[in-house]
Write a protein that holds these residues in place. Structure first.
Motif, PDB file in Angstrom:
ATOM      1  N   ILE A  70       1.795   5.215   3.054  1.00 61.01           N
ATOM      2  CA  ILE A  70       0.584   4.392   2.920  1.00 61.01           C
ATOM      3  C   ILE A  70      -0.632   5.307   2.756  1.00 61.01           C
ATOM      4  N   ASP A  71      -0.628   6.397   3.521  1.00 62.26           N
ATOM      5  CA  ASP A  71      -1.707   7.366   3.410  1.00 62.26           C
ATOM      6  C   ASP A  71      -1.787   7.908   1.979  1.00 62.26           C
ATOM      7  N   LEU A  72      -0.634   8.236   1.425  1.00 60.65           N
ATOM      8  CA  LEU A  72      -0.591   8.726   0.043  1.00 60.65           C
ATOM      9  C   LEU A  72      -0.964   7.617  -0.937  1.00 60.65           C
ATOM     10  N   GLY A  73      -0.591   6.400  -0.604  1.00 64.37           N
ATOM     11  CA  GLY A  73      -0.939   5.254  -1.453  1.00 64.37           C
ATOM     12  C   GLY A  73      -2.446   5.112  -1.580  1.00 64.37           C
ATOM     13  N   MET A  74      -3.157   5.303  -0.478  1.00 61.88           N
ATOM     14  CA  MET A  74      -4.622   5.245  -0.492  1.00 61.88           C
ATOM     15  C   MET A  74      -5.195   6.337  -1.392  1.00 61.88           C
ATOM     16  N   ALA A 122      -3.547   7.018 -16.582  1.00 62.92           N
ATOM     17  CA  ALA A 122      -3.963   6.359 -15.331  1.00 62.92           C
ATOM     18  C   ALA A 122      -2.862   6.384 -14.281  1.00 62.92           C
ATOM     19  N   HIS A 123      -1.650   6.556 -14.735  1.00 66.21           N
ATOM     20  CA  HIS A 123      -0.537   6.625 -13.795  1.00 66.21           C
ATOM     21  C   HIS A 123      -0.175   8.074 -13.469  1.00 66.21           C
ATOM     22  N   ALA A 124      -0.048   8.882 -14.515  1.00 64.25           N
ATOM     23  CA  ALA A 124       0.501  10.226 -14.336  1.00 64.25           C
ATOM     24  C   ALA A 124      -0.428  11.155 -13.544  1.00 64.25           C
ATOM     25  N   LYS A 125      -1.726  11.107 -13.839  1.00 66.08           N
ATOM     26  CA  LYS A 125      -2.635  12.039 -13.143  1.00 66.08           C
ATOM     27  C   LYS A 125      -2.661  11.764 -11.631  1.00 66.08           C
ATOM     28  N   PRO A 126      -2.881  10.523 -11.214  1.00 68.18           N
ATOM     29  CA  PRO A 126      -2.846  10.259  -9.765  1.00 68.18           C
ATOM     30  C   PRO A 126      -1.485  10.594  -9.139  1.00 68.18           C
ATOM     31  N   GLU A 127      -0.424  10.378  -9.901  1.00 63.21           N
ATOM     32  CA  GLU A 127       0.907  10.700  -9.384  1.00 63.21           C
ATOM     33  C   GLU A 127       1.009  12.211  -9.115  1.00 63.21           C
ATOM     34  N   GLU A 181       0.817  -1.221   0.000  1.00 60.30           N
ATOM     35  CA  GLU A 181       0.000   0.000   0.000  1.00 60.30           C
ATOM     36  C   GLU A 181       0.849   1.268   0.000  1.00 60.30           C
ATOM     37  N   ASP A 182       2.142   1.079   0.141  1.00 61.06           N
ATOM     38  CA  ASP A 182       3.083   2.206   0.091  1.00 61.06           C
ATOM     39  C   ASP A 182       3.021   2.817  -1.310  1.00 61.06           C
ATOM     40  N   ILE A 183       2.832   4.129  -1.403  1.00 55.53           N
ATOM     41  CA  ILE A 183       2.711   4.766  -2.720  1.00 55.53           C
ATOM     42  C   ILE A 183       3.931   4.474  -3.605  1.00 55.53           C
ATOM     43  N   VAL A 184       5.080   4.337  -2.983  1.00 55.26           N
ATOM     44  CA  VAL A 184       6.296   4.043  -3.761  1.00 55.26           C
ATOM     45  C   VAL A 184       6.137   2.693  -4.477  1.00 55.26           C
TER      46      VAL A 184
END
Ligand SMILES: [Fe+2]
Ligand SMILES: [Fe+2]
Length: 167
Positions: free
Chosen positions: A138-142, A54-59, A11-14
């Protein structure tokens, strides 16, 4: 090899970002290849464009925002700029009917995003990881997953689908 490398919290954003990079990198290989045909590159690009959105916008909405609010502001801004250049090339490619022009642009796009992903993986993500706690990531991953779901629900032309991200 990638599977062995991945030992972090899923769940880690990394980890989520690294996971999304896998498919992008596979398609980049085809798009920049000297051996791939026009049709093969066209097919790769057709999958690449929505997967990139789908990757870039959430990033941008999560990781880059966080970097910009802290001491990685320049890196975050650099990322935004590279995303917008890639976006522009994707839009042009969708409108390109000339074969040679398509082949030239798709290669430039592949090389641009390849360089961008490399920078994220080799410099930005490790630096970010050193400066944050697992809890924060993890918070950022969510938030990252939520942003992806929201994009998916919008369902326009560029909207990612589960199939695009996890073929
Ligand atoms: Fe990025
Ligand atoms: Fe990325």
């Amino acid at each position: 090899m990638a599977a062995h490398r991945r030992q972090g919290n899923p769940e880690d954003i990394v980890e989520l970002i690294l996971q999304d990079h896998v498919i992008l990198k596979q398609l980049i290989e085809i798009m920049k290849s000297e051996d791939a045909s026009f049709r093969e590159k066209q097919a790769a690009f057709k999958r690449f464009a929505p997967a990139l959105v789908a990757h870039a916008k959430p990033e941008e909405q999560t990781w880059y925002m966080k970097m910009k609010s802290e001491d990685m502001k320049v890196e975050g801004l650099e990322g935004d700029i590279e995303h917008s250049l890639a976006d522009q090339l994707c839009e042009e490619l969708k409108r390109t009917s000339d074969r040679d022009e398509f082949m030239a642009k798709v290669k430039v796009l592949a090389e641009l995003v390849e360089h961008h992903v490399e920078e994220e993986e080799e410099d930005m993500l490790p630096e970010f990881k050193r400066g944050t706690t697992l809890e924060e990531r993890i918070d950022l991953g969510m938030q990252y997953l939520e942003a992806q779901q929201e994009l998916d629900a919008q369902g326009d032309d560029d909207a990612p689908s589960e199939r695009t991200l996890h073929p």
